[in-house]
Design a protein around this motif. Structure first.
Motif, PDB file in Angstrom:
ATOM      1  N   SER A 159       5.410  -1.881  26.171  1.00 45.27           N
ATOM      2  CA  SER A 159       4.343  -1.097  25.545  1.00 45.27           C
ATOM      3  C   SER A 159       4.757  -0.549  24.191  1.00 45.27           C
ATOM      4  N   ASP A 160       6.034  -0.775  23.779  1.00 49.35           N
ATOM      5  CA  ASP A 160       6.489  -0.222  22.518  1.00 49.35           C
ATOM      6  C   ASP A 160       6.271  -1.181  21.349  1.00 49.35           C
ATOM      7  N   CYS A 161       5.446  -2.189  21.535  1.00 50.91           N
ATOM      8  CA  CYS A 161       5.046  -3.081  20.458  1.00 50.91           C
ATOM      9  C   CYS A 161       3.807  -2.495  19.787  1.00 50.91           C
ATOM     10  N   HIS A 162       3.896  -2.250  18.486  1.00 51.51           N
ATOM     11  CA  HIS A 162       2.785  -1.661  17.750  1.00 51.51           C
ATOM     12  C   HIS A 162       2.225  -2.693  16.777  1.00 51.51           C
ATOM     13  N   PRO A 163       0.959  -3.071  16.910  1.00 54.45           N
ATOM     14  CA  PRO A 163       0.376  -4.089  16.026  1.00 54.45           C
ATOM     15  C   PRO A 163       0.437  -3.655  14.564  1.00 54.45           C
ATOM     16  N   SER A 164       0.678  -4.630  13.685  1.00 55.90           N
ATOM     17  CA  SER A 164       0.681  -4.344  12.260  1.00 55.90           C
ATOM     18  C   SER A 164       0.485  -5.633  11.489  1.00 55.90           C
ATOM     19  N   HIS A 165      -0.024  -5.494  10.266  1.00 52.40           N
ATOM     20  CA  HIS A 165      -0.132  -6.621   9.338  1.00 52.40           C
ATOM     21  C   HIS A 165       0.324  -6.114   7.976  1.00 52.40           C
ATOM     22  N   THR A 166       1.396  -6.703   7.455  1.00 54.43           N
ATOM     23  CA  THR A 166       1.964  -6.259   6.194  1.00 54.43           C
ATOM     24  C   THR A 166       1.909  -7.385   5.177  1.00 54.43           C
ATOM     25  N   GLU A 167       1.239  -7.137   4.055  1.00 56.59           N
ATOM     26  CA  GLU A 167       1.254  -8.060   2.926  1.00 56.59           C
ATOM     27  C   GLU A 167       2.119  -7.442   1.834  1.00 56.59           C
ATOM     28  N   PHE A 168       3.104  -8.191   1.375  1.00 56.95           N
ATOM     29  CA  PHE A 168       4.125  -7.649   0.478  1.00 56.95           C
ATOM     30  C   PHE A 168       3.764  -7.846  -0.997  1.00 56.95           C
ATOM     31  N   THR A 169       2.531  -7.593  -1.359  1.00 53.89           N
ATOM     32  CA  THR A 169       2.104  -7.846  -2.737  1.00 53.89           C
ATOM     33  C   THR A 169       2.465  -6.712  -3.688  1.00 53.89           C
ATOM     34  N   SER A 170       2.733  -5.524  -3.148  1.00 56.52           N
ATOM     35  CA  SER A 170       3.049  -4.398  -4.032  1.00 56.52           C
ATOM     36  C   SER A 170       4.308  -3.648  -3.628  1.00 56.52           C
ATOM     37  N   SER A 171       4.659  -3.666  -2.345  1.00 55.07           N
ATOM     38  CA  SER A 171       5.842  -2.934  -1.890  1.00 55.07           C
ATOM     39  C   SER A 171       6.234  -3.438  -0.511  1.00 55.07           C
ATOM     40  N   LEU A 172       7.385  -2.957  -0.019  1.00 56.98           N
ATOM     41  CA  LEU A 172       7.816  -3.295   1.338  1.00 56.98           C
ATOM     42  C   LEU A 172       7.049  -2.513   2.386  1.00 56.98           C
ATOM     43  N   SER A 173       6.462  -1.399   2.027  1.00 59.95           N
ATOM     44  CA  SER A 173       5.868  -0.419   2.932  1.00 59.95           C
ATOM     45  C   SER A 173       6.988   0.265   3.705  1.00 59.95           C
ATOM     46  N   ASP A 174       6.654   1.265   4.486  1.00 62.62           N
ATOM     47  CA  ASP A 174       7.678   1.986   5.240  1.00 62.62           C
ATOM     48  C   ASP A 174       8.082   1.245   6.508  1.00 62.62           C
ATOM     49  N   LEU A 175       7.530   0.049   6.729  1.00 62.86           N
ATOM     50  CA  LEU A 175       7.877  -0.728   7.913  1.00 62.86           C
ATOM     51  C   LEU A 175       9.084  -1.631   7.701  1.00 62.86           C
TER      52      LEU A 175
END
Length: 269
Positions: free
Chosen positions: A40-56
């Protein structure tokens, strides 16, 4: 992949993948196997790296950039003279590549990597799931010297293994389209407690059941938490690794800076 590597190579590879000062070897294979449901510790996400890495995501080593094509991972030529040993097909020094880790971990889940890789022999682009506390790995590897194919692998050693396990659970798959790994493709790892499924561009191409992930009497199936790792590296040494990667890198003719691109990473649970 070539399995004729020394124990020293095995431990150093594990330490690099974990981004730890030394490997932490699990006792899997000598303990009872627990059959767990999808974590249950899987958290959905979608990251596009067009501007930054994000905090992920965070950089562990090397240089990177973000832009229209996504996350650009750099592999830089070694400083000074690079001496090639033609007899062993290795270089005496290797270039520095970028490694980016996720700041999250997951117990199970499905991860899709949208990647374009360089086609330079001896260069490996790897988008993988790697253990946070143990050396378990589930790999997608793109070899610059074999642009028409991509490779899958599971690496989950135990301290009682009588031999290195590089390549024991690997496979070679076709890359769709004429451009091969140089074009963007979506490579998928879908991992749960009983099987791992790899796919490309929405098509499943390989399934490894947990019951089949056994060697020398031990189970080699990742069971601990894994994080996402994105990287590019110079596989010009040692000899077995260089042979597998179609190396060494010909740095006299190759660009001084080689790039792989990760446009996006998607996590589903």
């Amino acid at each position: 992949m070539v399995a004729l590597l020394t124990a020293v190579c095995l431990f150093s590879a594990v330490a690099r993948a974990l981004a730890l000062p030394s490997p932490h070897i699990p006792m899997a294979g000598s303990l009872p196997v627990l059959r767990l449901p999808r974590a249950s510790d899987c958290h959905p996400s979608h990251t596009e790296f067009t501007s930054s890495l994000s905090d992920l995501y965070t950089v562990i080593e090397g240089d990177h950039a973000t832009g229209q094509k996504g996350l650009q991972l750099f592999l830089d030529r070694p400083h000074g003279e690079v001496k090639m040993d033609k007899e062993t097909a290795t270089n005496d020094v290797v270039g520095t590549g970028a490694t980016v880790n996720s700041t999250y971990a997951m117990g199970h889940g499905k991860v899709t990597f949208e990647v374009a890789a360089p086609t330079v022999s001896g260069v490996v682009t790897a988008v993988i799931l790697v253990g946070t506390q143990t050396p378990g790995e589930i790999d997608v590897e793109l070899l610059g010297g074999d642009p028409a194919h991509w490779q899958t692998n599971v690496f989950a050693p135990t301290p009682k293994d009588p031999r290195p396990l590089f390549g024991v659970f690997s496979s070679v798959e076709d890359v769709p389209g004429p451009e091969g790994i140089a074009a963007f493709h979506k490579y998928t790892i879908d991992w749960d407690a009983e099987r791992i499924v790899w796919g490309v561009d929405g098509q499943d191409v390989r399934t490894l059941d947990r019951s089949k992930a056994r060697s020398d009497g031990f189970e080699h199936y990742p069971t601990g938490e894994l994080r996402v790792q994105l990287g590019i590296w110079d596989a010009s040494s040692p000899a077995g690794t260089s042979e597998w990667a179609r190396g060494p890198v010909e740095w006299n003719s190759a660009p001084k800076r080689i790039s792989a691109f990760v446009r996006s990473v998607t996590v589903e649970c």
